[in-house]
Scaffold this active site. Structure first.
Site, PDB file in Angstrom:
ATOM      1  N   ASP A  85      10.927 -19.965 -26.120  1.00 31.40           N
ATOM      2  CA  ASP A  85      11.727 -21.075 -25.607  1.00 31.40           C
ATOM      3  C   ASP A  85      13.203 -20.847 -25.906  1.00 31.40           C
ATOM      4  O   ASP A  85      13.548 -20.340 -26.969  1.00 31.40           O
ATOM      5  CB  ASP A  85      11.274 -22.350 -26.336  1.00 31.40           C
ATOM      6  N   ASP A 384      -7.045  -2.065  13.596  1.00 28.40           N
ATOM      7  CA  ASP A 384      -7.461  -1.429  12.338  1.00 28.40           C
ATOM      8  C   ASP A 384      -7.973  -0.015  12.605  1.00 28.40           C
ATOM      9  O   ASP A 384      -7.646   0.614  13.615  1.00 28.40           O
ATOM     10  CB  ASP A 384      -8.492  -2.333  11.633  1.00 28.40           C
ATOM     11  N   ASP A 385      -8.802   0.476  11.714  1.00 28.02           N
ATOM     12  CA  ASP A 385      -9.317   1.844  11.720  1.00 28.02           C
ATOM     13  C   ASP A 385      -9.968   2.215  13.067  1.00 28.02           C
ATOM     14  O   ASP A 385     -10.504   1.358  13.766  1.00 28.02           O
ATOM     15  CB  ASP A 385     -10.376   1.920  10.597  1.00 28.02           C
ATOM     16  N   TRP A 495      -1.293  -0.142   5.305  1.00 25.96           N
ATOM     17  CA  TRP A 495      -1.413   1.166   4.628  1.00 25.96           C
ATOM     18  C   TRP A 495      -2.559   1.075   3.626  1.00 25.96           C
ATOM     19  O   TRP A 495      -2.465   0.374   2.627  1.00 25.96           O
ATOM     20  CB  TRP A 495      -0.093   1.491   3.930  1.00 25.96           C
ATOM     21  N   ASP A 496      -3.625   1.819   3.926  1.00 22.34           N
ATOM     22  CA  ASP A 496      -4.865   1.712   3.149  1.00 22.34           C
ATOM     23  C   ASP A 496      -5.032   2.913   2.213  1.00 22.34           C
ATOM     24  O   ASP A 496      -4.398   3.956   2.392  1.00 22.34           O
ATOM     25  CB  ASP A 496      -6.049   1.636   4.131  1.00 22.34           C
ATOM     26  N   ASN A 498      -8.613   4.358   0.384  1.00 26.74           N
ATOM     27  CA  ASN A 498     -10.008   3.967   0.227  1.00 26.74           C
ATOM     28  C   ASN A 498     -10.817   4.774  -0.777  1.00 26.74           C
ATOM     29  O   ASN A 498     -12.046   4.781  -0.709  1.00 26.74           O
ATOM     30  CB  ASN A 498     -10.710   3.990   1.590  1.00 26.74           C
ATOM     31  N   ASP A 566     -11.878  -7.030   0.376  1.00 25.06           N
ATOM     32  CA  ASP A 566     -12.687  -6.900   1.596  1.00 25.06           C
ATOM     33  C   ASP A 566     -13.699  -8.027   1.688  1.00 25.06           C
ATOM     34  O   ASP A 566     -14.329  -8.216   2.729  1.00 25.06           O
ATOM     35  CB  ASP A 566     -13.427  -5.558   1.594  1.00 25.06           C
TER      36      ASP A 566
HETATM   37  C1  GLA Z   1     -10.818  -0.632   3.991  1.00 22.65           C
HETATM   38  C2  GLA Z   1     -10.055  -1.904   4.197  1.00 22.65           C
HETATM   39  C3  GLA Z   1     -10.629  -2.683   5.352  1.00 22.65           C
HETATM   40  C4  GLA Z   1     -10.599  -1.811   6.595  1.00 22.65           C
HETATM   41  C5  GLA Z   1     -11.325  -0.512   6.341  1.00 22.65           C
HETATM   42  C6  GLA Z   1     -11.165   0.454   7.511  1.00 22.65           C
HETATM   43  O1  GLA Z   1     -12.100  -0.871   3.543  1.00 22.65           O
HETATM   44  O2  GLA Z   1     -10.046  -2.672   3.035  1.00 22.65           O
HETATM   45  O3  GLA Z   1      -9.918  -3.867   5.573  1.00 22.65           O
HETATM   46  O4  GLA Z   1      -9.263  -1.569   6.957  1.00 22.65           O
HETATM   47  O5  GLA Z   1     -10.836   0.151   5.184  1.00 22.65           O
HETATM   48  O6  GLA Z   1     -11.831   1.634   7.325  1.00 22.65           O
END
Ligand code: GLA
Length: 757
Positions: A85, A384-385, A495-496, A498, A566
């Site tokens: 504080d 997406d993908d 931008w992923d 995984n 996810d």
């Molecule tokens: C990850 C992301 C998902 C999706 C998949 C695509 O799991 O978290 O939201 O974009 O990749 O392959």
């Protein structure tokens, strides 16, 4: 990030602790004497937040309701003196003390300790010199106050190893940003084996408890609580990235702190690679938090003249419990961390194709979804993908960032034109750090991946990790993304990342340089993000890592939002979102409304429930809109319009976690209040009703108690006898009774100030 130790020596002063430091520096000595005369005995205010009392050798940083102080003892050690504080300007802090190693009990509360000279606690810095010497004792050498940055330079007692500690106190929130630059000014190389951003010392006490965020894929940001006992708790990632398992954040309460009351110290590390935060209580009941690069498998060689900049460790203090702590953090992130700080724009409502089409994307299908998305008010359409290379599933294509000609015979241009014609901007999924062995890139450059030669290369999701630390790989990744953005009108990249690291080898460089991968990879990742933004100023970016595996204050410098999980089940999301907001602002918390039953756990929920859950953050739609009825689309359109009218409050207002979704609670509730208190938004969720007890009353917070607020439902009803307008005092003191029934019911309300006292 590295090599960043260009110290501009502004206002540099040296304290008369080790006269040796001053020898041969007549100008510094003169300045020191002058400063002593001017500053003594009162504190001298040399910057907006930082000051130095040369008589007592005490540094003090003040910001908002927080004071942080440290001092130099007679041995030249820099010790923490106070964090908490805000103190009165006249308060004289206790002089730093001498702690004798002879006690064999503990160290003094050093600000940044080298491992050596009898250090017993977790050190901040550990080095090995080529002669085998591993003793490092850091003493005060000089300091400089430059605007609101304080820099204190320490030097080893005999070798020219310098550490410059940087402190920047935010006057609006009291959040202190700390980091260190380690410089080798010796004639030989040395190996750093541990390089932390900071040690934080708390006032000695035995009734501390620790909160931290743990989890896994699909179950990120789960809040944990435990008391702090003698010994250490280690929060960390050894995986090369921030990770799902733990988030680089801590909060420590003294005594029985709650959401609204009590003393809470908190901190978050700005680093997206392997990291570690250690919370330890030593035998003298001193609690110390240490954080920075994870020392596990760490080795950073510094040649003569080289330096290493550590990540930044941000810390703050709240006397208004955990709620106050997270509001300070949110404000700080909005005004100091995000790429568009201090005025980040509101997040657009986006659509994402992943759950609807998975890898089966093509021009016609995406256009169909885009039309539906636009019709309900979506502002950004994200594909997406699946759009690139030979990507039919997760076995192939990563690394080949050309548009798949079968799925998009005319490139992306027609789809993007259509998305624009529908009044939305266009975003695209990428995973640029990765490569599938089944790709042209891997066939051409099998050596580009992180690996130990002659050993198996562990695959995860059928992919390997490109070694971004290598200049040619960094150039390739930047090049393909830059080209993609040059050739297509893309406003947003998701931008992923995984998979996590395995076999972290970098065989192309000398053995004693190979572990630099842990730092150089992340530095290059950050620099690609920065360079892309610079070259494409309209570009916005989302950080995703199989959900919430890359959320931290490092990446939040370069990205506008993050994907927390996810797991899109709206009930599970309540606790994920609850945990998330302890450390991170709801502004960056992307939350999609998806289909029911949910793909992750088959739970069935109503559309309104799903919307209200997602409205707690930055709203997105991730459903297969082709399957939605006309009625669903109409509900969605209305919900999205309402969300837009209050998103400024939800994303950038002050968040109050009214009722926690954790534990055995049947319900949960949050409230967001506009900075000027003109509007508030409350979301209330009933998880499961038992014995038909009515949902408990919800007591609002943070309103102007004397003003009159009108209540307007987003969805749901209050009990009949409740007023439609009442004072802030009424809504906070008497609360509201919401009609909720059965399992997974929800309601949302907007409070608008209609009259001031
Ligand atoms: C990850 C992301 C998902 C999706 C998949 C695509 O799991 O978290 O939201 O974009 O990749 O392959």
């Amino acid at each position: 990030m590295l090599q960043a130790a260009q110290l501009r020596v502004v206002d540099e002063e040296r304290v008369h602790v080790r006269p040796k430091c001053l020898r041969g520096r007549p100008r510094a000595l003169l300045a020191f004497l002058l400063l002593s005369i001017l500053a003594s005995p009162a504190q001298q205010k040399t910057g907006p937040t930082a000051s130095f009392d040369s008589a007592r050798k005490v540094f003090r940083l003040d910001g908002a309701n927080v004071t942080y102080a440290m001092g130099v003892n007679a041995h030249g050690e820099l010790q923490s003196l106070y964090w908490g504080d805000r103190l009165a300007a006249t308060d004289a802090l206790p002089a730093p003390r001498i702690v004798s190693f002879a006690d064999e009990m503990n160290d003094g509360p050093q600000e940044y300790s080298g491992w050596g000279g009898g250090t017993l606690d977790e050190p901040a810095l550990k080095a090995t010199f080529p002669d085998g010497n591993r003793d490092l004792v850091l003493h005060y050498a000089s300091h400089a106050i430059d605007g609101d940055e304080l820099r204190v330079t320490l030097r080893d007692i005999s070798r020219d190893v310098y550490v410059t500690l940087k402190y920047r106190m935010d006057s609006a929130t009291g959040v202190l940003a700390r980091s260190a630059v380690i410089e080798n000014r010796t004639a030989d190389k040395l190996m750093l084996e541990q390089a932390e951003a900071a040690n934080w010392n708390l006032p000695a006490s035995t009734d501390y408890s620790l909160r931290y965020l743990a989890g896994r894929w699909g179950g990120e940001f789960q809040l944990q609580t435990q008391s702090i006992q003698p010994g250490s708790v280690v929060l960390e990632s050894r995986r090369g990235s921030t990770g799902h398992q733990s988030s680089p954040w801590f909060a420590i309460a003294r005594g029985p702190a709650t959401e609204t009351e009590g003393s809470v110290w908190f901190g978050a590390l700005g680093w997206s690679g392997s990291w570690r935060i250690t919370v330890g209580q030593d035998p003298m009941q001193q609690v110390r938090i240490t954080g920075g690069f994870n020392p596990f498998d760490f080795g950073y060689q510094l040649k003569p003249g080289e330096s290493l900049q550590t990540p930044v460790f941000y810390g703050g203090f709240s006397s208004t419990g955990f709620g106050g702590a997270s509001r300070q953090m949110h404000r700080y992130e909005l005004t100091n961390i995000l790429p568009q700080a201090p005025h980040p724009p509101l997040r657009p409502v986006l659509y994402n194709s992943w759950e609807a089409t998975k890898f089966d994307v093509d021009e016609k299908g995406q256009e169909q979804l885009a039309e539906k998305a636009a019709s309900i008010g979506v502002e950004r359409f994200v594909m997406d993908d699946g759009w690139f290379g030979q990507r039919k599933d997760d076995h192939a294509g990563l690394g080949d960032w050309y548009v798949n000609p079968e799925k998009f015979p005319h490139g992306l241009a027609p789809l993007i034109a259509q998305v624009h014609a529908l009044g939305m901007d266009f975003g695209l999924w990428v995973e640029p750090e990765m490569v599938n062995p089944d790709s042209d890139l891997y066939r051409k450059h099998p050596d580009w991946v992180i690996n130990f030669p002659g050993r198996p290369r562990s695959e995860s999701r059928n992919q390997l990790i490109l070694n971004l630390a290598r200049p040619e790989v960094r150039a390739y990744v930047f090049g393909v993304l830059d080209q993609l953005l040059n050739e297509n009108d893309i406003s947003f990249l998701k931008w992923d990342l995984n998979r996590v690291w395995a076999e972290p080898g970098w065989p192309e460089v000398a053995p004693d340089e190979q572990k630099k991968l842990y730092v150089q990879y992340i530095d290059n990742y950050y620099s690609i993000l920065q360079d892309l933004r610079k070259k494409h100023p309209r570009l916005e970016i989302e950080s995703c890592s199989g959900g919430g595996g890359r959320v931290d204050l490092g990446v939040l410098h370069y990205v506008d939002e993050v994907w927390p999980s996810d797991n899109t089940d709206p009930f599970d999301r309540l606790s994920i979102q609850d945990g998330f907001t302890y450390a991170y602002t709801p502004s960056v918390m992307m939350a999609w409304v998806t289909d029911s039953p949910n793909w992750y756990n088959q739970r069935v929920t109503s559309l309104s429930y799903r919307f209200l859950s997602s409205m707690q953050g930055s709203l997105g739609i991730g459903a297969n809109l082709n399957k939605w009825s006309a009625e669903d689309l109409a509900v969605a359109k209305e919900m999205i319009a309402t969300y837009k009218s209050v998103r400024g409050v939800v994303q950038q207002g002050s968040l109050y976690r009214l009722v926690s979704p954790r534990g055995n609670s049947e319900m949960s509730a949050t409230e967001s209040v506009a900075e000027d208190k003109s509007t508030a938004v409350a979301f209330v969720f009933l998880h499961s009703q038992q014995m038909r007890y009515p949902a408990r009353r919800v007591f609002l917070e943070g309103l102007d108690r004397n003003a009159i607020y009108k209540i307007r439902p987003i969805y749901g009803h209050l009990l009949d006898h409740e007023p439609t307008a009442a004072s802030g005092a009424y809504w906070m003191g008497n609360g509201l009774s919401v009609i909720l029934n059965g399992d997974y019911d929800a309601a949302g309300f907007i409070f608008e100030r209609v009259a001031r006292p």
